[in-house]
Design a protein around this motif. Sequence first.
Motif, PDB file in Angstrom:
ATOM      1  N   ALA A   1       0.850  -1.189   0.000  1.00 45.59           N
ATOM      2  CA  ALA A   1       0.000   0.000   0.000  1.00 45.59           C
ATOM      3  C   ALA A   1       0.883   1.235   0.000  1.00 45.59           C
ATOM      4  CB  ALA A   1      -0.914   0.009   1.227  1.00 45.59           C
ATOM      5  N   LYS A  38      -4.492   1.083  -2.198  1.00 39.03           N
ATOM      6  CA  LYS A  38      -3.974  -0.207  -2.628  1.00 39.03           C
ATOM      7  C   LYS A  38      -4.181  -0.457  -4.114  1.00 39.03           C
ATOM      8  CE  LYS A  38      -4.258  -2.473   1.801  1.00 39.03           C
ATOM      9  NZ  LYS A  38      -4.459  -3.734   2.465  1.00 39.03           N
ATOM     10  N   THR A  81       2.135   4.493   1.598  1.00 36.05           N
ATOM     11  CA  THR A  81       2.208   4.895   3.000  1.00 36.05           C
ATOM     12  C   THR A  81       2.317   6.411   3.138  1.00 36.05           C
ATOM     13  OG1 THR A  81       4.614   4.737   3.070  1.00 36.05           O
ATOM     14  CG2 THR A  81       3.369   2.742   3.604  1.00 36.05           C
ATOM     15  N   GLU A  96      -9.248   6.022   2.854  1.00 41.63           N
ATOM     16  CA  GLU A  96      -9.231   4.570   2.750  1.00 41.63           C
ATOM     17  C   GLU A  96      -7.834   4.177   2.314  1.00 41.63           C
ATOM     18  OE1 GLU A  96      -9.805   6.101  -1.200  1.00 41.63           O
ATOM     19  OE2 GLU A  96     -11.254   6.307   0.401  1.00 41.63           O
ATOM     20  N   ALA A  97      -7.462   2.941   2.565  1.00 39.00           N
ATOM     21  CA  ALA A  97      -6.112   2.476   2.220  1.00 39.00           C
ATOM     22  C   ALA A  97      -5.896   2.587   0.710  1.00 39.00           C
ATOM     23  CB  ALA A  97      -5.915   1.043   2.678  1.00 39.00           C
TER      24      ALA A  97
END
Length: 147
Positions: A92, A121, A94, A118-119
Amino acid sequence: MEIILKEDVKGVGYKNDTVSVKPGFGRNYLIPQGLAIIANNSNKKQIEENIRQAAHKAEKIIQDAQALAASIGELVVTINTKAGESGKIFGAVTALQISDALKDKGFEVDRKRITFKEAVKNVGEHTVLLDLHKNVKHEITVNVVGE
């Protein structure tokens, strides 16, 4: 348990805020780490006096944060990362990567002040929130490009 924060603590509050936390969190983490003090009458009076004396400094800090937000503007940060054929990246993106990308563009933002809705990814554009000050928040767009 009511405590007064001595520093900004993510998810809890900002410096000089009086917040209520669970007793174990306050006693076992915040107070021993020097991040908070117990909110009794003498400590409350001392913090009020410190806030009153630092009011003019706080105004300058807010103006600096607003100036940084204005200079960042509608900046789009591009992050290059390895991705699969489906557009899903390995791992992901960072806060450290975004902080470094902002630093390369000439903006100094601490990685602890970067929050994801939200992450990140997947390859594409994502919105990230910069928490520059208690009263100054700014959104930037992060464009994730697969290699």
